[in-house]
Scaffold this motif. Structure first.
Motif, PDB file in Angstrom:
ATOM      1  N   ALA A 130       0.835  -1.211   0.000  1.00  0.00           N
ATOM      2  CA  ALA A 130       0.000   0.000   0.000  1.00  0.00           C
ATOM      3  C   ALA A 130       0.871   1.263   0.000  1.00  0.00           C
ATOM      4  O   ALA A 130       0.387   2.355  -0.314  1.00  0.00           O
ATOM      5  CB  ALA A 130      -0.929   0.004   1.212  1.00  0.00           C
ATOM      6  N   PHE A 131       2.148   1.115   0.360  1.00  0.00           N
ATOM      7  CA  PHE A 131       3.035   2.284   0.423  1.00  0.00           C
ATOM      8  C   PHE A 131       4.068   2.255  -0.702  1.00  0.00           C
ATOM      9  O   PHE A 131       5.100   2.910  -0.631  1.00  0.00           O
ATOM     10  CB  PHE A 131       3.724   2.336   1.798  1.00  0.00           C
ATOM     11  N   HIS A 132       3.785   1.463  -1.721  1.00  0.00           N
ATOM     12  CA  HIS A 132       4.715   1.349  -2.834  1.00  0.00           C
ATOM     13  C   HIS A 132       4.754   2.671  -3.625  1.00  0.00           C
ATOM     14  O   HIS A 132       3.724   3.330  -3.783  1.00  0.00           O
ATOM     15  CB  HIS A 132       4.267   0.203  -3.745  1.00  0.00           C
ATOM     16  N   ASN A 304      -7.127   3.671  11.343  1.00  0.00           N
ATOM     17  CA  ASN A 304      -6.920   4.546  12.500  1.00  0.00           C
ATOM     18  C   ASN A 304      -5.442   4.586  12.902  1.00  0.00           C
ATOM     19  O   ASN A 304      -4.940   5.609  13.349  1.00  0.00           O
ATOM     20  CB  ASN A 304      -7.781   4.092  13.682  1.00  0.00           C
ATOM     21  N   THR A 305      -4.746   3.469  12.717  1.00  0.00           N
ATOM     22  CA  THR A 305      -3.307   3.447  13.019  1.00  0.00           C
ATOM     23  C   THR A 305      -2.558   4.376  12.070  1.00  0.00           C
ATOM     24  O   THR A 305      -1.690   5.146  12.494  1.00  0.00           O
ATOM     25  CB  THR A 305      -2.751   2.003  12.913  1.00  0.00           C
ATOM     26  N   PHE A 306      -2.900   4.328  10.768  1.00  0.00           N
ATOM     27  CA  PHE A 306      -2.230   5.227   9.821  1.00  0.00           C
ATOM     28  C   PHE A 306      -2.430   6.678  10.265  1.00  0.00           C
ATOM     29  O   PHE A 306      -1.514   7.490  10.220  1.00  0.00           O
ATOM     30  CB  PHE A 306      -2.810   5.090   8.413  1.00  0.00           C
ATOM     31  N   ILE A 448       6.399   2.364   8.400  1.00  0.00           N
ATOM     32  CA  ILE A 448       5.878   1.916   7.095  1.00  0.00           C
ATOM     33  C   ILE A 448       5.469   3.125   6.240  1.00  0.00           C
ATOM     34  O   ILE A 448       5.416   3.060   5.020  1.00  0.00           O
ATOM     35  CB  ILE A 448       4.695   0.936   7.309  1.00  0.00           C
ATOM     36  N   GLY A 449       5.212   4.266   6.907  1.00  0.00           N
ATOM     37  CA  GLY A 449       4.724   5.445   6.184  1.00  0.00           C
ATOM     38  C   GLY A 449       5.822   6.426   5.809  1.00  0.00           C
ATOM     39  O   GLY A 449       5.533   7.560   5.421  1.00  0.00           O
ATOM     40  N   LYS A 450       7.107   6.007   5.904  1.00  0.00           N
ATOM     41  CA  LYS A 450       8.228   6.932   5.670  1.00  0.00           C
ATOM     42  C   LYS A 450       8.112   7.644   4.298  1.00  0.00           C
ATOM     43  O   LYS A 450       8.050   8.864   4.236  1.00  0.00           O
ATOM     44  CB  LYS A 450       9.546   6.158   5.756  1.00  0.00           C
TER      45      LYS A 450
HETATM   46  C1  HEM Z   1       7.481  12.607   9.762  1.00  0.00           C
HETATM   47  C2  HEM Z   1       6.569  11.686   9.911  1.00  0.00           C
HETATM   48  C3  HEM Z   1       6.783  10.379  10.628  1.00  0.00           C
HETATM   49  C4  HEM Z   1       7.734  10.029  11.543  1.00  0.00           C
HETATM   50  C5  HEM Z   1       8.851  10.889  12.105  1.00  0.00           C
HETATM   51  C6  HEM Z   1       7.481   8.644  11.907  1.00  0.00           C
HETATM   52  C7  HEM Z   1       8.259   7.916  12.783  1.00  0.00           C
HETATM   53  C8  HEM Z   1       8.043   6.582  13.092  1.00  0.00           C
HETATM   54  C9  HEM Z   1       8.885   5.813  13.952  1.00  0.00           C
HETATM   55  C10 HEM Z   1      10.133   6.321  14.652  1.00  0.00           C
HETATM   56  C11 HEM Z   1       8.359   4.559  14.022  1.00  0.00           C
HETATM   57  C12 HEM Z   1       8.916   3.373  14.793  1.00  0.00           C
HETATM   58  C13 HEM Z   1       8.370   3.341  16.188  1.00  0.00           C
HETATM   59  C14 HEM Z   1       8.948   2.199  16.956  1.00  0.00           C
HETATM   60  O1  HEM Z   1       9.919   1.598  16.527  1.00  0.00           O
HETATM   61  O2  HEM Z   1       8.432   1.929  18.038  1.00  0.00           O
HETATM   62  C15 HEM Z   1       7.165   4.539  13.208  1.00  0.00           C
HETATM   63  C16 HEM Z   1       6.344   3.440  13.036  1.00  0.00           C
HETATM   64  C17 HEM Z   1       5.186   3.458  12.306  1.00  0.00           C
HETATM   65  N1  HEM Z   1       4.732   4.495  11.520  1.00  0.00           N
HETATM   66 FE1  HEM Z   1       5.612   6.295  11.266  1.00  0.00          FE
HETATM   67  N2  HEM Z   1       6.386   8.193  11.217  1.00  0.00           N
HETATM   68  C18 HEM Z   1       5.929   9.216  10.413  1.00  0.00           C
HETATM   69  C19 HEM Z   1       4.864   9.176   9.540  1.00  0.00           C
HETATM   70  C20 HEM Z   1       4.033   8.095   9.356  1.00  0.00           C
HETATM   71  C21 HEM Z   1       2.909   8.068   8.443  1.00  0.00           C
HETATM   72  C22 HEM Z   1       2.477   9.194   7.502  1.00  0.00           C
HETATM   73  C23 HEM Z   1       2.299   6.877   8.617  1.00  0.00           C
HETATM   74  C24 HEM Z   1       1.069   6.453   7.872  1.00  0.00           C
HETATM   75  C25 HEM Z   1       0.808   5.441   7.367  1.00  0.00           C
HETATM   76  C26 HEM Z   1       3.066   6.123   9.622  1.00  0.00           C
HETATM   77  C27 HEM Z   1       2.761   4.848  10.071  1.00  0.00           C
HETATM   78  C28 HEM Z   1       3.539   4.116  10.947  1.00  0.00           C
HETATM   79  C29 HEM Z   1       3.196   2.769  11.393  1.00  0.00           C
HETATM   80  C30 HEM Z   1       1.949   1.982  11.007  1.00  0.00           C
HETATM   81  C31 HEM Z   1       4.230   2.357  12.243  1.00  0.00           C
HETATM   82  C32 HEM Z   1       4.359   0.999  12.925  1.00  0.00           C
HETATM   83  C33 HEM Z   1       5.138   0.070  12.014  1.00  0.00           C
HETATM   84  C34 HEM Z   1       5.293  -1.335  12.550  1.00  0.00           C
HETATM   85  O3  HEM Z   1       5.439  -1.534  13.741  1.00  0.00           O
HETATM   86  O4  HEM Z   1       5.311  -2.258  11.713  1.00  0.00           O
HETATM   87  N3  HEM Z   1       4.106   6.905  10.041  1.00  0.00           N
HETATM   88  N4  HEM Z   1       7.001   5.788  12.646  1.00  0.00           N
END
Ligand code: HEM
Length: 501
Positions: A130-132, A304-306, A448-450
Motif C-alpha cells: 500500500a506504500f509502494h 486509524n493506526t495510519f 511503514i509510512g516513511k
Molecule cells: C514525519 C513523519 C513520521 C515520523 C517521524 C514517523 C516515525 C516513526 C517511527 C520512529 C516509528 C517506529 C516506532 C517504533 O519503533 O516503536 C514509526 C512506526 C510506524 N509508523 Fe511512522 N512516522 C511518520 C509518519 C508516518 C505516516 C504518515 C504513517 C502512515 C501510514 C506512519 C505509520 C507508521 C506505522 C503503522 C508504524 C508501525 C510500524 C510497525 O510496527 O510495523 N508513520 N514511525
C-alpha cells in the motif's frame, strides 16, 4: 483463615522480591543514578514530566557515555547507547513494544502499531504494497489539491505573523484522510468538522494517558471527564471509518458483479468524471491472508493506526521544517532556485514523483531538519525472554529504550550536532550509519509510512516555497529543547508568509 491470608501475602512478597532481585542484580552491572530499593531514582522521577523527559535522558546520556539505567518504582529502564546495541535491539523480534503503547488500544485496536507476533508479521507483509512508490504517485494530485487550500489560507494571513501548527494539522489530516480512506473531510475549510475535532480530542487525551502514569490506571481515568470525552470522540471516529468501509466495500462488490468493463469504469468514475484513484482503503479491502479478507474491524484498526501514526508526526516535522526555512534564508533561497529550475522544465502543471526525487537540496534539507528536530525522540521495547544486547544479558520484563534523539545529537556521529548543516546529507559527505540516523526507526518495525510522509511534506513545502518568502516574526526566536518532544504541543514560534511577486 488469617493464616492463609498471611501465607498468600508472604508468597506474593517472596515472588515479587525474586523478580525484583533479578533486576536489582542487573542494575549493579549498568551505571545509573542512585536509587532507593523498590522506590527507584526519586531524584529523577520527579523531573520526568512529559516535556522534560528528552532533556533529562540527554543529560544522563552525556554524563554516562554508555548504556545507563533508571529505576522507576520497581521497574528497570535501560537506555541503550551505541548504534550496534540499537541495531541488535531493533532487529530482535522477541522484544515487544513498551507497555505504554497499550493505552492506544481503544482506538488502534490490533492495528500494525500494536499487533504482535504472527498477526503483525502477516499484516506488515500485506500492508507494505500500500506504500509502494507506484501507488504513492497516484496520490500526488490530491496532495497538491490540499496543499493549494493551505496556500489560500496562508494568503489570507496577509503577511501577519501566525502560529502555524493548527493550519498544518488540518492540511495533513485532510491529505491523509483522503489518501488513506478516500474521505474528503475538508477540515481546512470547515472549522467545525466533527471528525477533526474528535481526532484532536481523542489523540490529545490518549497522549496525556501515555505520558502520565497516574492516568494509566483505569480506576482513576474512568472517573474523569476526559474519559467520557475520549469515549465520545472514539465513537465519532469509529462511526465515520465504519461508514466509509461499508460504502467502499459495497462499491467494490458492485465492481466484481459488473460484467462489462465499461460498466466497471463508470462505477469507478466520480461525479466530476475524473478517474478515481485507489485509496489505501481499497488496498486494505483487497488484502487476502490465507484465503480470508480483512474484517471491517481489522480495516478500521489499520486506518486509524495510519492516522494516529501519521498525522501528528508529519505535522510536527512540517512545522520544524518551516521553522528551519524561515531561520535560514540562504538555504530557503537555494531550495527556491532548485524548485524554480525544475518547474521551468515542466510540460504539465503537476510535478511528478521523478521530479520531486530530483530535488536534492530539498531532500538534504528535510533530512537535516528531521535529524535536528527528532520527531519521535525515543521508542520503548520490553524484553519477553532472556536476551543479550551488546555484552549485557537482559532478563524478561526489562524496559529497553532506544534514544533516537541522543544518537542524532551525538558529536561522535554528527559534528556540531546542534547546528543545522545542509551538507551533512550531501552526496559528497561520508555515508551516515543507518543506526545513528533514525527519524523513522529501523529494522522490521521501522516506519511503514516513511515514503508517504516524505512525499506529503515535500509537496507541501514545494507549494509553500514557490508561493511565499518565509521569515520568523522574531529572527532571534530560539526553539527550546522542550518543544521538540511533545508532538501534539504547539510549536511556540510565529512565522511570517510574504507572498512572492
Ligand atoms: C514525519 C513523519 C513520521 C515520523 C517521524 C514517523 C516515525 C516513526 C517511527 C520512529 C516509528 C517506529 C516506532 C517504533 O519503533 O516503536 C514509526 C512506526 C510506524 N509508523 Fe511512522 N512516522 C511518520 C509518519 C508516518 C505516516 C504518515 C504513517 C502512515 C501510514 C506512519 C505509520 C507508521 C506505522 C503503522 C508504524 C508501525 C510500524 C510497525 O510496527 O510495523 N508513520 N514511525
Amino acid at each position: 483463615m488469617l493464616f492463609i491470608l498471611v501465607l498468600i501475602l508472604f508468597s506474593l512478597i517472596i515472588f515479587n522480591f525474586q523478580k525484583y532481585w533479578i533486576r536489582f542484580k542487573l542494575a549493579f552491572k549498568i551505571p545509573g543514578p542512585w536509587f532507593i530499593p523498590f522506590i527507584g531514582c526519586v531524584q529523577i522521577a520527579a523531573k520526568l514530566k512529559p516535556e522534560e523527559i528528552t532533556g533529562v535522558v540527554q543529560n544522563l546520556r552525556e554524563k554516562y557515555k554508555r548504556t545507563f539505567r533508571l529505576f522507576l518504582g520497581p521497574n528497570l529502564w535501560v537506555f541503550l547507547h551505541t548504534p550496534q546495541e540499537i541495531k541488535e535491539a531493533l532487529n530482535n523480534l522477541t522484544l515487544r513494544r513498551a507497555a505504554d503503547f497499550q493505552q492506544l488500544k481503544p482506538i488502534l485496536g490490533e492495528g500494525l502499531l500494536l499487533s504482535e507476533e504472527k498477526k503483525w508479521i502477516t499484516r506488515r507483509r500485506a500492508l507494505t504494497p500500500a506504500f509502494h512508490a507506484k501507488l504513492l504517485q497516484d496520490f500526488t494530485g490530491r496532495i497538491i489539491f490540499h496543499a493549494d487550500v493551505l496556500i489560500k489560507n496562508l494568503e489570507r494571513t496577509c503577511g501577519k505573523p501566525i502560529e502555524i501548527s493548527d493550519m498544518i494539522f488540518h492540511c495533513i489530516l485532510d491529505t491523509i484522510c483522503e489518501t488513506s480512506m478516500g474521505a474528503e473531510i475538508n477540515s481546512q475549510s470547515d472549522s467545525n468538522c466533527p471528525y477533526a475535532k474528535a481526532y484532536h480530542q481523542a489523540f490529545h487525551i490518549l497522549f496525556q494517558r501515555m505520558v502520565n502514569p497516574l492516568l494509566g490506571f483505569d480506576f482513576i481515568f474512568n472517573r474523569l471527564e476526559a474519559s467520557k470525552q475520549l469515549s465520545n470522540s472514539i465513537k465519532i471516529i469509529h462511526d465515520m471509518t465504519g461508514k466509509l468501509i461499508k460504502e467502499r466495500r459495497e462499491l467494490i462488490t458492485q465492481q466484481y458483479n459488473a460484467n462489462n468493463e465499461n460498466e466497471l469504469n463508470e462505477i469507478l468514475k466520480d461525479e466530476i468524471g475524473k478517474q478515481k484513484k485507489m485509496a489505501m482503503l481499497d488496498i486494505l479491502l483487497n488484502i487476502n491472508i490465507d484465503g480470508k479478507y480483512l474484517s471491517d474491524q481489522d480495516i478500521k484498526d489499520e486506518v486509524n493506526t495510519f492516522l494516529f501514526a501519521g498525522v501528528d508526526t508529519t505535522k510536527a516535522a512540517m512545522c520544524f521544517a518551516l521553522y528551519n526555512l524561515a531561520k535560514y534564508p540562504i538555504i530557503q533561497k537555494k531550495i527556491y532556485n532548485e524548485i524554480s529550475l525544475i518547474k521551468s522544465t515542466l510540460n504539465e502543471s503537476t510535478i511528478t514523483m521523478e521530479q520531486i526525487k530530483s530535488l536534492n537540496i530539498l531532500d538534504q534539507f528535510l533530512k537535516e531538519s528531521l535529524r535536528l528536530h527528532t520527531i519521535v525522540p525515543m521508542t520503548g521495547r520490553k524484553t519477553t525472554c532472556e536476551i543479550k544486547i551488546g555484552d549485557i544479558i537482559y532478563p524478561k520484563n526489562i524496559s529497553i529504550w532506544i534514544n533516537m534523539y541522543g544518537l542524532a545529537h551525538d558529536e561522535n556521529f554528527f559534528s556540531n550536532p546542534y547546528e543545522f548543516d545542509l551538507e551533512r546529507f550531501s552526496k559528497d559527505s561520508e555515508i551516515i550509519n543507518q543506526y545513528t540516523y533514525l527519524p523513522f526507526s529501523a529494522g522490521p518495525h521501522n516506519c511503514i509510512g516513511k515514503r508517504y510522509s516524505e512525499l506529503i511534506m515535500k509537496i507541501i513545502l514545494i507549494q509553500i516555497i514557490e508561493n511565499f518568502k518565509l521569515s520568523l516574526r522574531n529572527p532571534n526566536e530560539k526553539l527550546e529543547l522542550i518543544s521538540e518532544m511533545v508532538l501534539s504541543a504547539r510549536q511556540g514560534f510565529n512565522l511570517v508568509f510574504k507572498k512572492r511577486k
